[in-house]
Design a protein around this motif. Structure first.
Motif, mmCIF file in Angstrom:
data_model
loop_
_atom_site.group_PDB
_atom_site.id
_atom_site.type_symbol
_atom_site.label_atom_id
_atom_site.label_comp_id
_atom_site.label_asym_id
_atom_site.label_seq_id
_atom_site.Cartn_x
_atom_site.Cartn_y
_atom_site.Cartn_z
ATOM 1 N N ARG A 74 6.948 10.472 -13.056
ATOM 2 C CA ARG A 74 5.531 10.422 -12.691
ATOM 3 C C ARG A 74 4.879 9.241 -13.405
ATOM 4 O O ARG A 74 4.157 9.408 -14.378
ATOM 5 C CB ARG A 74 4.869 11.745 -13.048
ATOM 6 N N TYR A 75 5.146 8.040 -12.892
ATOM 7 C CA TYR A 75 4.726 6.808 -13.562
ATOM 8 C C TYR A 75 3.234 6.759 -13.845
ATOM 9 O O TYR A 75 2.821 6.421 -14.948
ATOM 10 C CB TYR A 75 5.105 5.579 -12.726
ATOM 11 N N LEU A 76 2.411 7.063 -12.837
ATOM 12 C CA LEU A 76 0.969 6.949 -13.025
ATOM 13 C C LEU A 76 0.470 7.968 -14.035
ATOM 14 O O LEU A 76 -0.287 7.624 -14.948
ATOM 15 C CB LEU A 76 0.231 7.098 -11.688
ATOM 16 N N ARG A 77 0.879 9.217 -13.916
ATOM 17 C CA ARG A 77 0.455 10.243 -14.883
ATOM 18 C C ARG A 77 0.920 9.877 -16.298
ATOM 19 O O ARG A 77 0.161 10.007 -17.256
ATOM 20 C CB ARG A 77 0.987 11.619 -14.490
ATOM 21 N N ASP A 78 2.155 9.409 -16.426
ATOM 22 C CA ASP A 78 2.671 9.015 -17.749
ATOM 23 C C ASP A 78 1.865 7.854 -18.324
ATOM 24 O O ASP A 78 1.548 7.834 -19.523
ATOM 25 C CB ASP A 78 4.151 8.624 -17.662
ATOM 26 N N ALA A 79 1.523 6.882 -17.460
ATOM 27 C CA ALA A 79 0.736 5.734 -17.918
ATOM 28 C C ALA A 79 -0.656 6.179 -18.350
ATOM 29 O O ALA A 79 -1.157 5.739 -19.392
ATOM 30 C CB ALA A 79 0.644 4.684 -16.816
ATOM 31 N N THR B 97 0.873 -1.178 0.000
ATOM 32 C CA THR B 97 0.000 0.000 0.000
ATOM 33 C C THR B 97 0.909 1.226 0.000
ATOM 34 O O THR B 97 1.792 1.297 0.860
ATOM 35 C CB THR B 97 -0.923 0.011 1.252
ATOM 36 N N PRO B 98 0.790 2.108 -0.968
ATOM 37 C CA PRO B 98 -0.101 2.067 -2.124
ATOM 38 C C PRO B 98 0.502 1.244 -3.266
ATOM 39 O O PRO B 98 1.709 1.230 -3.452
ATOM 40 C CB PRO B 98 -0.196 3.546 -2.539
ATOM 41 N N GLU B 99 -0.360 0.548 -3.990
ATOM 42 C CA GLU B 99 0.042 -0.218 -5.173
ATOM 43 C C GLU B 99 -1.004 0.036 -6.247
ATOM 44 O O GLU B 99 -2.191 -0.137 -6.010
ATOM 45 C CB GLU B 99 0.138 -1.707 -4.843
ATOM 46 N N VAL C 123 6.690 3.338 -19.201
ATOM 47 C CA VAL C 123 7.126 2.361 -18.209
ATOM 48 C C VAL C 123 5.860 1.637 -17.763
ATOM 49 O O VAL C 123 4.948 2.260 -17.233
ATOM 50 C CB VAL C 123 7.795 3.056 -16.993
ATOM 51 N N ALA C 124 5.796 0.332 -18.026
ATOM 52 C CA ALA C 124 4.564 -0.412 -17.746
ATOM 53 C C ALA C 124 4.554 -1.071 -16.372
ATOM 54 O O ALA C 124 3.497 -1.384 -15.852
ATOM 55 C CB ALA C 124 4.333 -1.472 -18.825
ATOM 56 N N GLU C 125 5.727 -1.281 -15.805
ATOM 57 C CA GLU C 125 5.800 -1.896 -14.479
ATOM 58 C C GLU C 125 6.938 -1.280 -13.684
ATOM 59 O O GLU C 125 8.026 -1.070 -14.206
ATOM 60 C CB GLU C 125 6.040 -3.404 -14.587
ATOM 61 N N GLY D 152 2.293 -0.747 -10.448
ATOM 62 C CA GLY D 152 3.447 -0.358 -9.642
ATOM 63 C C GLY D 152 3.198 0.851 -8.771
ATOM 64 O O GLY D 152 2.146 0.977 -8.143
ATOM 65 N N ALA D 153 4.175 1.735 -8.754
ATOM 66 C CA ALA D 153 4.179 2.911 -7.885
ATOM 67 C C ALA D 153 3.501 4.107 -8.564
ATOM 68 O O ALA D 153 3.410 4.170 -9.791
ATOM 69 C CB ALA D 153 5.616 3.275 -7.515
ATOM 70 N N ILE D 154 3.064 5.062 -7.754
ATOM 71 C CA ILE D 154 2.454 6.292 -8.271
ATOM 72 C C ILE D 154 3.518 7.140 -8.956
ATOM 73 O O ILE D 154 3.316 7.661 -10.050
ATOM 74 C CB ILE D 154 1.761 7.071 -7.129
ATOM 75 N N ASP D 155 4.652 7.280 -8.304
ATOM 76 C CA ASP D 155 5.796 7.984 -8.889
ATOM 77 C C ASP D 155 7.050 7.461 -8.204
ATOM 78 O O ASP D 155 6.999 6.460 -7.500
ATOM 79 C CB ASP D 155 5.643 9.513 -8.792
ATOM 80 N N ASP D 156 8.179 8.129 -8.405
ATOM 81 C CA ASP D 156 9.448 7.556 -7.958
ATOM 82 C C ASP D 156 9.982 8.093 -6.635
ATOM 83 O O ASP D 156 11.124 7.821 -6.287
ATOM 84 C CB ASP D 156 10.509 7.737 -9.045
ATOM 85 N N ASN D 157 9.172 8.847 -5.879
ATOM 86 C CA ASN D 157 9.709 9.381 -4.638
ATOM 87 C C ASN D 157 8.606 9.618 -3.607
ATOM 88 O O ASN D 157 7.629 10.308 -3.907
ATOM 89 C CB ASN D 157 10.462 10.685 -4.905
ATOM 90 N N ARG D 158 8.800 9.078 -2.436
ATOM 91 C CA ARG D 158 7.842 9.307 -1.342
ATOM 92 C C ARG D 158 7.747 10.801 -1.028
ATOM 93 O O ARG D 158 6.684 11.305 -0.692
ATOM 94 C CB ARG D 158 8.309 8.514 -0.127
#
Length: 177
Positions: free
Chosen positions: A145-150, A115-117, A162-164, A131-137
């Motif tokens: 910004r993994y989630l926004r990019d996805a 959590t969060p996943e 980045v898919a995973e 995966g993660a929302i982004d790369d830094n807590r």
């Protein structure tokens, strides 16, 4: 375990903090559905809550629906109870649906570990990002910004850049059998 890219979204019918039950079919109009394994007590979840609310707001008019799902065992973690979820949602002004997976079936179906996943499903409800929302807590240190990019990619009919990524956070608190 359904975390393989291309896997179908799990069926669910769960109570939300809004007093309504929410099922997979409740989101049939969404072009993209984001399921986030979440909870109340985890400091990682708390660190990302504001960003998740911002993403839910920023993408709401683009056909994206975000829902957080708490599957944690409330015997070992009473701060994750449904009543506490309702308080936290109100207190934090969540802009996403917050659902309670008391039987832990959604977490099991997803193969969730943290959590969060995050699990991003396209219009056909196939997993496109996990995966993660982004790369830094720490929000000030975010560079990816993994989630926004996805979301941008899936909305454009493309594969996420980045898919995973490894999910980061507390472990899901499973009931002892």
């Amino acid at each position: 375990m359904s975390t393989a890219l291309g896997a179908e979204a799990p069926q669910f019918d769960l109570p939300g903090v809004d007093g309504q039950n929410h099922s997979l079919d409740s989101y049939a109009e969404a072009d993209v559905l984001v399921l986030v394994q979440s909870c109340n007590h985890c400091p990682y979840v708390q660190a990302w809550e504001g960003r998740l609310s911002a993403i839910a707001s920023d993408y709401a008019d683009r056909g994206v629906r975000v829902l957080a799902i708490n599957s944690n065992d409330v015997v070992s973690h009473p701060e994750d109870s449904f009543e506490e979820m309702q308080k936290r949602s109100r207190g934090q002004g969540f802009t996403f649906d917050y659902l309670y997976d008391e039987p832990q079936t959604v977490a099991q179906s997803l193969g969730a570990e943290r959590t969060p996943e995050v699990f991003v499903y396209d219009r056909d409800r196939r997993l496109r990002y996990h995966g993660a929302i982004d790369d830094n807590r720490d929000e000030t240190g975010v560079s990816q910004r993994y989630l926004r990019d996805a979301l941008d990619a899936v909305l454009a009919g493309q594969d996420p850049p980045v898919a995973e990524t490894p999910p980061v956070g507390c472990t899901v608190k499973w009931r002892s059998s």
